[in-house]
Design a protein around this motif. Structure first.
Motif, short mmCIF file in Angstrom:
data_model
loop_
_atom_site.label_atom_id
_atom_site.label_comp_id
_atom_site.label_asym_id
_atom_site.label_seq_id
_atom_site.Cartn_x
_atom_site.Cartn_y
_atom_site.Cartn_z
N SER A 294 0.85 -1.19 0.00
CA SER A 294 0.00 0.00 0.00
C SER A 294 0.89 1.24 0.00
O SER A 294 2.09 1.17 0.34
CB SER A 294 -0.89 0.02 1.24
OG SER A 294 -0.12 0.30 2.41
N LEU A 295 0.31 2.38 -0.33
CA LEU A 295 1.08 3.63 -0.36
C LEU A 295 1.66 3.93 1.02
O LEU A 295 2.82 4.36 1.15
CB LEU A 295 0.20 4.79 -0.85
CG LEU A 295 0.91 6.12 -1.02
CD1 LEU A 295 2.09 6.00 -1.99
CD2 LEU A 295 -0.05 7.18 -1.50
N VAL A 296 0.90 3.69 2.07
CA VAL A 296 1.39 3.92 3.44
C VAL A 296 2.57 3.01 3.74
O VAL A 296 3.60 3.45 4.27
CB VAL A 296 0.25 3.72 4.47
CG1 VAL A 296 0.80 3.70 5.89
CG2 VAL A 296 -0.80 4.80 4.31
N GLU A 297 2.46 1.74 3.38
CA GLU A 297 3.56 0.79 3.64
C GLU A 297 4.79 1.15 2.81
O GLU A 297 5.92 1.03 3.29
CB GLU A 297 3.11 -0.65 3.34
CG GLU A 297 1.94 -1.12 4.21
CD GLU A 297 2.20 -0.98 5.70
OE1 GLU A 297 3.28 -1.36 6.17
OE2 GLU A 297 1.31 -0.48 6.42
N ALA B 99 14.43 3.19 4.85
CA ALA B 99 15.58 2.93 3.98
C ALA B 99 16.41 4.19 3.80
O ALA B 99 17.65 4.13 3.80
CB ALA B 99 15.12 2.40 2.62
N SER B 100 15.77 5.33 3.67
CA SER B 100 16.48 6.59 3.50
C SER B 100 17.31 6.90 4.74
O SER B 100 18.50 7.25 4.65
CB SER B 100 15.49 7.71 3.22
OG SER B 100 16.16 8.93 3.02
N GLU B 101 16.72 6.76 5.91
CA GLU B 101 17.42 7.03 7.16
C GLU B 101 18.60 6.08 7.34
O GLU B 101 19.71 6.49 7.69
CB GLU B 101 16.44 6.89 8.33
CG GLU B 101 17.05 7.13 9.69
CD GLU B 101 17.30 8.59 10.03
OE1 GLU B 101 17.93 8.84 11.07
OE2 GLU B 101 16.90 9.48 9.26
N LEU C 105 8.88 1.83 11.94
CA LEU C 105 8.29 1.88 10.60
C LEU C 105 8.19 0.53 9.91
O LEU C 105 7.54 0.41 8.89
CB LEU C 105 9.11 2.83 9.71
CG LEU C 105 9.09 4.30 10.12
CD1 LEU C 105 10.10 5.08 9.29
CD2 LEU C 105 7.69 4.89 9.97
N VAL C 106 8.85 -0.49 10.45
CA VAL C 106 8.95 -1.78 9.76
C VAL C 106 8.41 -2.91 10.64
O VAL C 106 8.13 -2.72 11.82
CB VAL C 106 10.41 -2.06 9.34
CG1 VAL C 106 10.89 -0.99 8.35
CG2 VAL C 106 11.34 -2.15 10.52
N SER C 107 8.28 -4.09 10.04
CA SER C 107 7.75 -5.25 10.76
C SER C 107 8.82 -5.89 11.64
O SER C 107 8.56 -6.25 12.78
CB SER C 107 7.24 -6.29 9.77
OG SER C 107 6.33 -5.72 8.85
N ASP C 108 10.03 -6.08 11.09
CA ASP C 108 11.13 -6.72 11.80
C ASP C 108 12.36 -5.84 11.70
O ASP C 108 12.61 -5.23 10.65
CB ASP C 108 11.46 -8.09 11.19
CG ASP C 108 10.27 -9.05 11.24
OD1 ASP C 108 9.56 -9.07 12.25
OD2 ASP C 108 10.07 -9.77 10.25
N LYS D 111 9.73 -5.60 5.91
CA LYS D 111 8.34 -5.16 5.88
C LYS D 111 7.55 -6.27 5.22
O LYS D 111 7.86 -6.69 4.11
CB LYS D 111 8.22 -3.85 5.11
CG LYS D 111 6.84 -3.23 5.16
CD LYS D 111 6.52 -2.83 6.56
CE LYS D 111 5.72 -1.58 6.67
NZ LYS D 111 5.28 -1.39 8.05
N TRP D 112 6.54 -6.78 5.93
CA TRP D 112 5.68 -7.84 5.40
C TRP D 112 4.44 -7.23 4.80
O TRP D 112 3.88 -6.29 5.32
CB TRP D 112 5.31 -8.82 6.50
CG TRP D 112 6.48 -9.57 7.04
CD1 TRP D 112 7.16 -9.30 8.18
CD2 TRP D 112 7.16 -10.67 6.43
NE1 TRP D 112 8.21 -10.17 8.33
CE2 TRP D 112 8.23 -11.02 7.27
CE3 TRP D 112 6.96 -11.39 5.26
CZ2 TRP D 112 9.09 -12.08 6.97
CZ3 TRP D 112 7.81 -12.44 4.96
CH2 TRP D 112 8.86 -12.78 5.82
#
Length: 134
Positions: free
Chosen positions: A34-37, A45-47, A112-115, A132-133
């Motif tokens: 999704s756009l949010v994900e 990734a940027s950070e 921001l991520v799953s794991d 991110k799943w």
């Protein structure tokens, strides 16, 4: 459109940070996040790309499409051979920054991520892995 299941990008300059963001955006779109994900993964990734460049003296971002049962995800690994993280507890403290980034730091990226995992030792570099799943 087929998707490369693994790949590596260098993180040696500001242009490489831009390229890593673009690659993560494309991968997330191909995986139908999704756009949010997508936004969460691109931001993390940027950070982490910036951290690899600035604090680690440059390195690489490896990516892989991962599967667990019926779930599909995107795993990113940020690796450097820099000085490492001397105080992991401090680095994982909300609001702490060594300056220069978006101010999210490692704990912000983790949210921001799953794991999320980080391995580092002084003088041995740092490896941060996020997934991110979908």
């Amino acid at each position: 459109m087929s998707i490369e299941r693994t790949g590596t990008l260098p993180l040696q300059s500001e242009q490489h940070i831009v390229a890593s963001r673009q690659a993560v955006r494309s991968l997330c779109q191909l995986l139908k996040f999704s756009l949010v994900e997508q936004t969460k993964m691109i931001t993390a990734a940027s950070e982490l790309s910036r951290n690899t460049l600035i604090h680690g003296g440059g390195g690489r971002m490896r990516w892989e499409v991962v599967e667990a049962g019926t779930k599909t995800g995107l795993a990113l690994h940020f690796e450097d051979e820099g000085p490492g993280i001397a105080d992991m507890k401090l680095a994982m403290t909300d609001g702490w920054t060594s300056g220069g980034g978006m101010g999210l730091g490692l704990p912000g990226s983790k949210r921001l991520v799953s794991d999320f995992s980080v391995e580092s030792a002084p003088g041995q570099g740092t490896r941060v892995s996020i997934t991110k799943w979908k």
